[in-house]
Write an enzyme that holds these catalytic residues in place. Structure first.
Site, PDB file in Angstrom:
ATOM      1  N   LYS A   1      -7.531   0.738  -0.596  1.00  0.00           N
ATOM      2  CA  LYS A   1      -6.391  -0.180  -0.702  1.00  0.00           C
ATOM      3  C   LYS A   1      -6.726  -1.343  -1.640  1.00  0.00           C
ATOM      4  CE  LYS A   1      -3.191   1.658   1.885  1.00  0.00           C
ATOM      5  NZ  LYS A   1      -1.914   2.117   1.289  1.00  0.00           N
TER       6      LYS A   1
ATOM      7  N   LEU B   1       1.602  -2.422  12.006  1.00  0.00           N
ATOM      8  CA  LEU B   1       3.057  -2.458  11.864  1.00  0.00           C
ATOM      9  C   LEU B   1       3.743  -1.835  13.070  1.00  0.00           C
ATOM     10  CD1 LEU B   1       3.399  -1.479   8.102  1.00  0.00           C
ATOM     11  CD2 LEU B   1       3.775  -3.730   9.124  1.00  0.00           C
TER      12      LEU B   1
ATOM     13  N   ARG C   1       9.821  12.235  -3.600  1.00  0.00           N
ATOM     14  CA  ARG C   1       9.869  13.703  -3.650  1.00  0.00           C
ATOM     15  C   ARG C   1      11.101  14.260  -2.957  1.00  0.00           C
ATOM     16  NH1 ARG C   1       7.833  15.740   1.217  1.00  0.00           N
ATOM     17  NH2 ARG C   1       6.740  14.220   2.514  1.00  0.00           N
ATOM     18  N   ARG C   2      11.792  13.403  -2.216  1.00  0.00           N
ATOM     19  CA  ARG C   2      13.080  13.804  -1.642  1.00  0.00           C
ATOM     20  C   ARG C   2      14.026  12.616  -1.683  1.00  0.00           C
ATOM     21  NH1 ARG C   2       9.798  12.881   2.911  1.00  0.00           N
ATOM     22  NH2 ARG C   2      10.753  11.598   4.552  1.00  0.00           N
TER      23      ARG C   2
ATOM     24  N   TYR D   1     -10.770   3.300   3.963  1.00  0.00           N
ATOM     25  CA  TYR D   1      -9.337   3.043   3.807  1.00  0.00           C
ATOM     26  C   TYR D   1      -9.091   1.685   3.150  1.00  0.00           C
ATOM     27  CZ  TYR D   1      -4.450   2.202   5.164  1.00  0.00           C
ATOM     28  OH  TYR D   1      -3.104   1.912   5.159  1.00  0.00           O
TER      29      TYR D   1
ATOM     30  N   GLY E   1      10.023   5.706   4.195  1.00  0.00           N
ATOM     31  CA  GLY E   1       9.125   5.250   5.248  1.00  0.00           C
ATOM     32  C   GLY E   1       9.710   4.095   6.044  1.00  0.00           C
TER      33      GLY E   1
ATOM     34  N   THR F   1       8.761   0.908   6.494  1.00  0.00           N
ATOM     35  CA  THR F   1       8.908  -0.363   5.776  1.00  0.00           C
ATOM     36  C   THR F   1       9.867  -0.224   4.609  1.00  0.00           C
ATOM     37  OG1 THR F   1       6.686  -1.106   6.389  1.00  0.00           O
ATOM     38  CG2 THR F   1       7.693  -2.144   4.459  1.00  0.00           C
TER      39      THR F   1
ATOM     40  N   GLY G   1       2.687   4.942   1.208  1.00  0.00           N
ATOM     41  CA  GLY G   1       1.331   5.013   1.736  1.00  0.00           C
ATOM     42  C   GLY G   1       1.183   6.166   2.713  1.00  0.00           C
TER      43      GLY G   1
END
Length: 226
Positions: free
Chosen positions: A135, A158, A37-38, A131, A13, A15, A80
């Site tokens: 969190k 962000l 997952r990758r 949301y 991602g 960040t 996330g």
């Protein structure tokens, strides 16, 4: 001072990749295990040989990640999603909440002592907003696991690279200042590296960082002594 070994989820991602970039650039960090997952392919050169990948089934991350995080001093989650990307509220809980919490459990079981979590500005388990409530629940559940030190990052909007921006972020960037992801990544890495000497004497420490703290830490990381 022993070199730091780190484990990261969410490295692919906006960040996460900036965090890994900063960890790779630090002479105090020896190894970074990127779990996902990758595979994470570093989009930079400096220190990229420190990165190793562990590809896991994220639905079974508690069981599968434990062996890969053994020996790590720090664990970082920059993982996330959004309710829309997840496909609904229950899917969001299953993906965002349970992945983070179960990764933290794997780290705790493996003996990792320090955990750093990217959360959200306004996160609170009693929030009226779904949301932010989830969190907040993630923060509380991970803290309850009993890490020696937990750092919680609560950034506002962000400023991701254009190819990784969500629609709402693109809209918001026109009307409000955004926090650049490289700034957040730099702050997270600096917090871990600069705190490394003191965590051994503390128990159950929780540090929460908002935007002003993030800018301050990122600036400190850029000073020549670092």
């Amino acid at each position: 001072r022993m070199p730091i070994k780190a484990a990261v989820i969410g490295a692919t991602g906006a960040t996460g990749r900036e965090l890994v970039r900063e960890l790779c650039a630090s002479p105090k960090v020896e190894k970074i295990v990127c779990i996902g997952r990758r595979e994470f392919v570093p989009p930079f050169q400096e220190g990229k040989d420190k990165v190793t990948n562990a590809v896991v089934d994220m639905a079974n991350i508690e069981q599968q990640a434990e062996q890969h995080v053994k020996g790590c001093d720090y664990a970082f989650s920059a993982f996330g999603t959004t309710k829309k990307d997840a496909g609904g509220k229950q899917q969001f809980i299953a993906i965002d909440k349970m992945t983070n919490v179960n990764f933290a459990k794997a780290c705790k079981n493996a003996g990792v002592q320090n955990f750093s979590l990217v959360s959200s500005q306004g996160a609170a388990s009693n929030s009226m907003f779904f949301y932010l409530r989830i969190k907040g629940e993630i923060e509380n559940e991970i803290f309850s696991l009993g890490f020696k030190r937990m750092s919680i990052w609560q950034p506002g909007a962000l400023g991701r690279p254009a190819e990784l921006q969500r629609f709402a972020e693109k809209c918001l960037s026109f009307i409000a200042p955004v926090l650049p992801c490289p700034t957040l990544g730099k702050a997270i890495a600096h917090d871990a590296i600069s705190s490394e000497a003191s965590v051994n004497s503390a128990e159950g420490v929780k540090a929460v960082f908002g935007n002003s703290d993030i800018y301050r830490l990122a600036a400190a990381a850029s000073e020549p002594s670092q």
